[in-house]
Design a protein around this motif. Structure first.
Motif, PDB file in Angstrom:
ATOM      1  N   ASN A  27      -1.408   6.899   7.707  1.00  0.00           N
ATOM      2  CA  ASN A  27      -1.355   7.049   6.252  1.00  0.00           C
ATOM      3  C   ASN A  27      -0.042   6.549   5.666  1.00  0.00           C
ATOM      4  N   LYS A  28       0.948   6.369   6.517  1.00  0.00           N
ATOM      5  CA  LYS A  28       2.237   5.843   6.066  1.00  0.00           C
ATOM      6  C   LYS A  28       2.302   4.324   6.159  1.00  0.00           C
ATOM      7  N   CYS A  29       1.211   3.703   6.555  1.00  0.00           N
ATOM      8  CA  CYS A  29       1.143   2.242   6.640  1.00  0.00           C
ATOM      9  C   CYS A  29       0.529   1.707   5.350  1.00  0.00           C
ATOM     10  N   PHE A  30       1.223   0.809   4.701  1.00  0.00           N
ATOM     11  CA  PHE A  30       0.812   0.325   3.386  1.00  0.00           C
ATOM     12  C   PHE A  30       0.445  -1.158   3.450  1.00  0.00           C
TER      13      PHE A  30
ATOM     14  N   CYS B 231       2.266  -5.935  -0.722  1.00  0.00           N
ATOM     15  CA  CYS B 231       2.163  -6.045  -2.189  1.00  0.00           C
ATOM     16  C   CYS B 231       1.803  -7.461  -2.623  1.00  0.00           C
TER      17      CYS B 231
ATOM     18  N   ASP C  48       3.474   4.204  -4.628  1.00  0.00           N
ATOM     19  CA  ASP C  48       2.779   5.156  -3.758  1.00  0.00           C
ATOM     20  C   ASP C  48       1.520   5.723  -4.411  1.00  0.00           C
TER      21      ASP C  48
ATOM     22  N   ARG D 247      -1.196   1.608  -3.761  1.00  0.00           N
ATOM     23  CA  ARG D 247       0.044   1.715  -2.995  1.00  0.00           C
ATOM     24  C   ARG D 247       0.228   0.497  -2.107  1.00  0.00           C
ATOM     25  N   CYS D 248       1.457   0.044  -1.995  1.00  0.00           N
ATOM     26  CA  CYS D 248       1.762  -1.139  -1.204  1.00  0.00           C
ATOM     27  C   CYS D 248       3.258  -1.195  -0.953  1.00  0.00           C
ATOM     28  N   ARG D 249       3.641  -2.089  -0.049  1.00  0.00           N
ATOM     29  CA  ARG D 249       5.039  -2.328   0.274  1.00  0.00           C
ATOM     30  C   ARG D 249       5.260  -3.828   0.433  1.00  0.00           C
TER      31      ARG D 249
ATOM     32  N   GLU E 279       6.096  -2.331  -5.572  1.00  0.00           N
ATOM     33  CA  GLU E 279       5.969  -1.276  -4.574  1.00  0.00           C
ATOM     34  C   GLU E 279       5.685   0.058  -5.259  1.00  0.00           C
TER      35      GLU E 279
ATOM     36  N   GLU F 104       0.868  -4.318   7.964  1.00  0.00           N
ATOM     37  CA  GLU F 104       0.039  -3.114   8.004  1.00  0.00           C
ATOM     38  C   GLU F 104      -0.656  -2.967   9.354  1.00  0.00           C
TER      39      GLU F 104
END
Length: 578
Positions: free
Chosen positions: A407-410, A413, A332, A337-339, A330, A348
């Motif tokens: 933009n807060k959506c990733f 991973c 930024d 960037r990923c989660r 994870e 996403e």
């Protein structure tokens, strides 16, 4: 003669017992003494220790600097599997193909259409009858048009385009009949206790049941195990309808053999599609809800795992295998960037859809119907399902955007890259049939997993290696040096304050407190302290915590230095003849 000898002997004995004063000037007596003498060795040792200390400080500084940059490293392997997990497959077909079985009589009056729809809805008096009864094609088309219209208003456009479409839907006179029809359907759903998600599933199944001839999971088991496959609708719009195979826990089987693992046989009305340009069907092995989903997720996404060449009237063989699996950490950082998406968390796509839902809520104070599956029950009491006839939007002055939220959506991973090969095996004997067979290729693939370069354990080990490389120190020595420095400073300050006040200082008490514990090796009892100077071995007797005692221990470094500074002739003898 006897007395004279006695006096000479006593004088010599007196010279032996007399303590010689240290020479005032400790100058080297020769060039060898200047280069290799005690003073030269002392300064050389100090220089070497200082130089190595500088190297140690530099290495430690570089290590800390690298550690706080949070470096990563990748582990690459080839995985040889005996089976593969069934992928989440999404099929999409165009609306004209899905509607090809509906025979429309354009010359029939609208009242006849409405009478059939009203009568059918009146016969479905409760939730169960609504969901289980077969629908007339007129009900299917009206329901499909309602769902597709809401999807187009709320999802298949930009945020500002959605606001503009809602404004047009509310105020356009030519859409008055459609608004009235949708109001009727919404009243039916509310009275039967049917959610919009259930309504979408039922409508999609009614559309596809006329086309679906075979939709099954296949295995190579000897007992010819039948795997129950359900149909799940993932997307309905004015352009296409998308669906996925769904399995319960007992029927979710892994792919144990290479070859065909799924097939689908569809029919269409060739007469109704004749002369029309029908888009080919698509299949997506990433399980995205629609073929438009890859554009909604973000720019420049990979096209892997997707094929859109399943054209009507042909037999298609689609071979797929996993090419690579990437597991990133994870972060930024731009571009990577990923989660990690855990169970129950938004993907996403759902995250971006939730941003659109929040935008419409802010504008209309209601929950969009096509996105109501993301809403909680408590939220629906505050933001009821939208009736856009009551939504006032000023398109000219308002600036509607969900970019800041999106933009807060990733991305996830965990990324899988599929390799898809498509081949056409010829035309079907019946031109109204289309067959698609999905085959699995190889079971081996490349994996790349990111890991942190330093864990607390490896960082401490690297730190110990850095300070031990040049000075031979350890973590314990470092702790001793810090403790020794602190003790030295504090005791010096305390001593100065005591001396300024004119108090006496009991040296014995200080010596008693030097050791934290005592070690007895059988020959002597040695005091040990955490505040001991780690360089005391190189500077014996020079530590403020271990004052130099009179005399030195035999075979010690200090004893050898004392011996080196003594008379080279071996001392004074009482016998002048010896």
């Amino acid at each position: 003669m006897g007395a004279k000898v006695k006096d000479s002997t006593s004088v010599e004995m007196h010279d032996v017992n007399e303590v010689r004063p240290a020479p005032e000037d400790d100058k080297p007596s020769s060039w060898k003494d200047a280069l290799f003498g005690r003073r030269a060795r002392k300064y050389a040792f100090i220089f070497i220790v200082a130089f190595l200390a500088v190297l140690t400080v530099k290495d430690v500084f570089d290590l800390f600097e690298e550690y706080f940059e949070y470096p990563k490293e990748s582990d690459i392997n080839i995985v040889f599997n005996e089976s593969m997990t069934m992928p989440n497959v999404t099929f999409c077909m165009s609306r004209p193909q899905a509607w090809s079985h509906f025979k429309l009589n354009l010359s029939a009056p609208a009242d006849e259409w409405d009478a059939v729809v009203d009568e059918s809805l009146a016969n479905m008096t409760d939730h169960d009858s609504f969901m289980s009864s077969p629908w007339d094609y007129r009900l299917v088309m009206e329901a499909y048009d309602m769902i597709a219209t809401y999807s187009s208003l709320e999802r298949e456009t930009t945020a500002h385009g959605s606001a503009r479409s809602i404004h047009v839907f509310k105020n356009s006179p030519r859409l008055a009949a459609k608004r009235k029809t949708f109001k009727k359907w919404r009243d039916i759903l509310d009275s039967r206790g049917i959610s919009f998600e259930e309504f979408t599933q039922k409508t999609g199944i009614e559309v596809l049941r006329r086309s679906m001839q075979r939709f099954r999971r296949r295995t190579f088991d000897d007992d010819e195990t039948v795997i129950k496959t359900k149909l799940r609708i993932s997307w309905i719009s004015q352009m296409q309808i998308c669906y996925q195979p769904e399995f319960d826990k007992d029927n979710f089987k892994s792919i144990d053999d290479q070859g065909v693992f799924f097939d689908m046989l569809l029919s269409h009305n060739a007469e109704n599609t004749e002369g029309q340009k029908i888009d080919c069907m698509s299949v997506d092995f990433h399980g995205r809800p629609s073929s438009l989903n890859r554009f909604m997720e973000g720019k420049g996404r990979s096209r892997d795992g997707y094929i859109d060449e399943l054209c009507l009237g042909q037999r298609h063989e689609v071979s797929v295998h996993v090419n690579a699996l990437y597991q990133m950490l994870e972060n930024d950082d731009d571009g990577t960037r990923c989660r990690d998406v855990e169970e129950g968390e938004d993907s996403e796509f759902d995250c971006r859809s939730r941003c659109r839902m929040e935008m419409i809520r802010d504008a209309c104070h209601c929950t969009p119907l096509s996105l109501s599956y993301l809403a909680k029950k408590d939220d629906l009491e505050i933001f009821p399902l939208c009736d856009y006839t009551h939504c006032n939007i000023d398109v000219q002055k308002g600036n509607y955007s969900d970019t800041e939220c999106a933009n807060k959506c990733f991305p996830d991973c965990r990324q899988i890259r599929f390799e898809v090969d498509h081949s056409v095996k010829g035309r079907m004997l019946r031109p109204d049939l289309t067959l698609a067979e999905l085959s699995w290729g190889q079971f081996e693939y490349l994996t790349m997993e990111q890991q942190w370069k330093y864990t607390p354990t490896t960082f401490i080990a690297a730190l110990g290696g850095s300070i031990g490389m040049w000075l031979g120190l350890s973590i314990l020595s470092l702790i001793q040096l810090i403790t020794y420095s602190y003790t030295y400073v504090t005791k010096k300050i305390v001593n100065e304050k005591i001396l300024k006040k004119g108090n006496t200082f009991d040296k014995k008490d200080e010596d008693d407190e030097d050791g934290d514990f005592t070690i007895d090796n059988g020959q002597e009892r040695k005091k040990m302290s955490l505040a001991e100077n780690p360089f005391a071995e190189f500077f014996p007797g020079g530590s403020p915590e271990q004052p130099k005692k009179n005399g030195s221990k035999p075979n010690s470094r200090q004893a050898s230095l004392d011996k080196e500074g003594s008379n080279p002739t071996g001392g004074y003898s009482a016998n002048p003849r010896s």
